[in-house]
Scaffold this active site. Structure first.
Site, PDB file in Angstrom:
ATOM      1  N   ILE A 141      -1.640 -20.656  -6.315  1.00  0.00           N
ATOM      2  CA  ILE A 141      -1.353 -20.621  -7.752  1.00  0.00           C
ATOM      3  C   ILE A 141      -0.590 -21.886  -8.161  1.00  0.00           C
ATOM      4  O   ILE A 141      -0.832 -22.463  -9.224  1.00  0.00           O
ATOM      5  CB  ILE A 141      -0.577 -19.340  -8.133  1.00  0.00           C
TER       6      ILE A 141
ATOM      7  N   LEU B 259       4.399 -26.791   3.326  1.00  0.00           N
ATOM      8  CA  LEU B 259       3.032 -26.762   3.866  1.00  0.00           C
ATOM      9  C   LEU B 259       2.848 -25.679   4.940  1.00  0.00           C
ATOM     10  O   LEU B 259       1.908 -25.759   5.731  1.00  0.00           O
ATOM     11  CB  LEU B 259       2.606 -28.141   4.401  1.00  0.00           C
TER      12      LEU B 259
ATOM     13  N   ASN C 110      12.782 -16.074   3.114  1.00  0.00           N
ATOM     14  CA  ASN C 110      12.062 -17.059   2.273  1.00  0.00           C
ATOM     15  C   ASN C 110      12.261 -16.789   0.792  1.00  0.00           C
ATOM     16  O   ASN C 110      12.476 -17.713   0.014  1.00  0.00           O
ATOM     17  CB  ASN C 110      10.552 -17.013   2.547  1.00  0.00           C
TER      18      ASN C 110
ATOM     19  N   TYR D 261       8.045  -7.082   0.259  1.00  0.00           N
ATOM     20  CA  TYR D 261       7.606  -8.175  -0.610  1.00  0.00           C
ATOM     21  C   TYR D 261       8.069  -7.920  -2.047  1.00  0.00           C
ATOM     22  O   TYR D 261       8.749  -8.759  -2.662  1.00  0.00           O
ATOM     23  CB  TYR D 261       6.075  -8.302  -0.548  1.00  0.00           C
TER      24      TYR D 261
ATOM     25  N   ASN E   6      -3.119  -9.277 -10.000  1.00  0.00           N
ATOM     26  CA  ASN E   6      -3.784  -9.895  -8.844  1.00  0.00           C
ATOM     27  C   ASN E   6      -4.474 -11.207  -9.207  1.00  0.00           C
ATOM     28  O   ASN E   6      -5.516 -11.192  -9.872  1.00  0.00           O
ATOM     29  CB  ASN E   6      -4.770  -8.910  -8.235  1.00  0.00           C
TER      30      ASN E   6
END
Ligand code: UFG
Length: 323
Positions: A12, A33, A92, A141, A170
């Protein structure tokens, strides 16, 4: 504007950077990356290879870019993986996200745009889902993204940081240049199209006993360019708050597979599997608020059109990005 795009080498993020550049913004991409691809970074953007775990790395990138706005995509984003490796998600998405927020405040960033998710709601009490529904995520998540939303709220209250947090449904589809290539693909549409390309023998259907008309999960698929367009609107001064981004149309897993068959012209063999842990049965957006307050208007509301752009990209890039 001078905009820092974290995760701008990802699916995205790459499309959003492309559109921001088309609109005349100056872009710096920060990406480690780990999931993204160097060749998915628009050539017009400056690139900083991130090492977010290293102390000071995020702050250094923000100080180098000196952005007026940060658009924050960099994150781990797989529901299934978050159920087996929750620590990765909290590290993260929350711990590294906090470093970015602190850096944003320290250099006086004016606007923070955040990729949140419908997974922050958990199974909803009503459909279509509006932003005021209770948020009760059922996987790490969604929980990690909700935690970041709460941090944004407090940085706004206490430090005056203006933000827009988009709860995506989505994401799917592609532009001519940039498409969906995850190193390990778990998403429905690219998995189905891999079968159409002859790269996989069949597609798995996770769960056929959900309380939905055909027993499979229902999702609201939204074109990646339409998501990107909302970010362009959000970086403008004065825009602030939480917004859903979806089309308001729910499609079951079986309906998505049928649409992929029609668009690609290939038969897709399937195999029925047990439910995937962490999947809510039905998620469908109301994006009325984004339409009303941001002037957002999706250009690709129809699933066939979304899948057609994905199919065009995968046909042209059957192995995805080279790196
Ligand atoms: N599915 C299959 N077979 C597959 C892949 C997926 O049946 O091979 C099913 C899933 O079980 C789910 C539906 O298809 O019911 C869609 O699954 P995806 O993995 O494509 O996407 P999710 O609905 O899991 O999306 C979630 C969140 C989004 C978030 C995204 C990021 O709802 O907000 O994960 O990965 F952005």
């Amino acid at each position: 504007m001078n905009v820092l795009v974290t995760g701008g080498a990802g699916y995205i993020g790459s499309v959003c950077a492309e559109l921001l550049l088309d609109e005349g913004h100056k872009i710096t991409v920060y990406d480690d990356l780990s999931e993204g691809h160097r060749s998915a970074v628009d050539q017009r953007a400056r690139f900083i290879l991130g090492r977010p775990e290293e102390p000071g790395d995020i702050l250094k990138a923000v100080e180098t870019a000196r952005p007026e706005a940060i658009v924050h995509f960099a994150a781990s984003a797989l529901v299934g993986e978050s159920m087996s490796n929750p620590g990765k998600y909290f590290r993260n998405n929350v711990a590294n996200g906090l470093k970015l927020l602190e850096a944003a405040v320290s250099v006086g960033v004016k606007k923070f745009v955040f990729s949140s998710t419908c997974a922050t709601y958990g199974p909803p009490d009503r459909i279509p889902m509006t932003e005021d529904l209770p948020q009760r995520p059922i996987n790490p998540y969604g929980e990690s993204k909700l935690m970041f939303e709460r941090m944004l709220h407090w940085y706004h209250e206490l430090k005056g940081l203006e933000f827009v947090a988009f709860r995506y449904f989505n994401a799917a589809g592609a532009t001519e240049k940039f498409g969906e290539h995850h190193r390990t693909e778990t998403h429905l549409i690219p998995n189905v199209l891999q079968v159409a390309l002859g790269q996989a023998p069949r597609c798995e259907i996770f769960g056929t006993d959900y309380p939905t008309p055909d027993g499979t999960c229902i999702r609201d698929y939204i074109h990646v360019s339409d998501l990107a367009q909302a970010h362009v609107l959000a970086v403008a001064p004065g825009k602030h708050g939480f917004y859903n981004l979806g089309n308001g149309n729910g499609y079951s897993v079986r309906e998505v597979i049928r649409t992929c068959e029609q668009v690609s012209g290939h038969k897709i063999p399937t195999v029925e599997k047990p439910r995937r842990p962490g999947d809510p049965p039905r998620l469908v957006a109301s994006a009325e608020k984004a339409v009303r307050e941001l002037g957002w208007k999706p250009r690709f509301p129809k699933l066939e059109d979304i899948v057609a752009t994905a199919w065009a990209w995968h046909e042209k890039h059957p192995k995805g990005y080279a790196d």
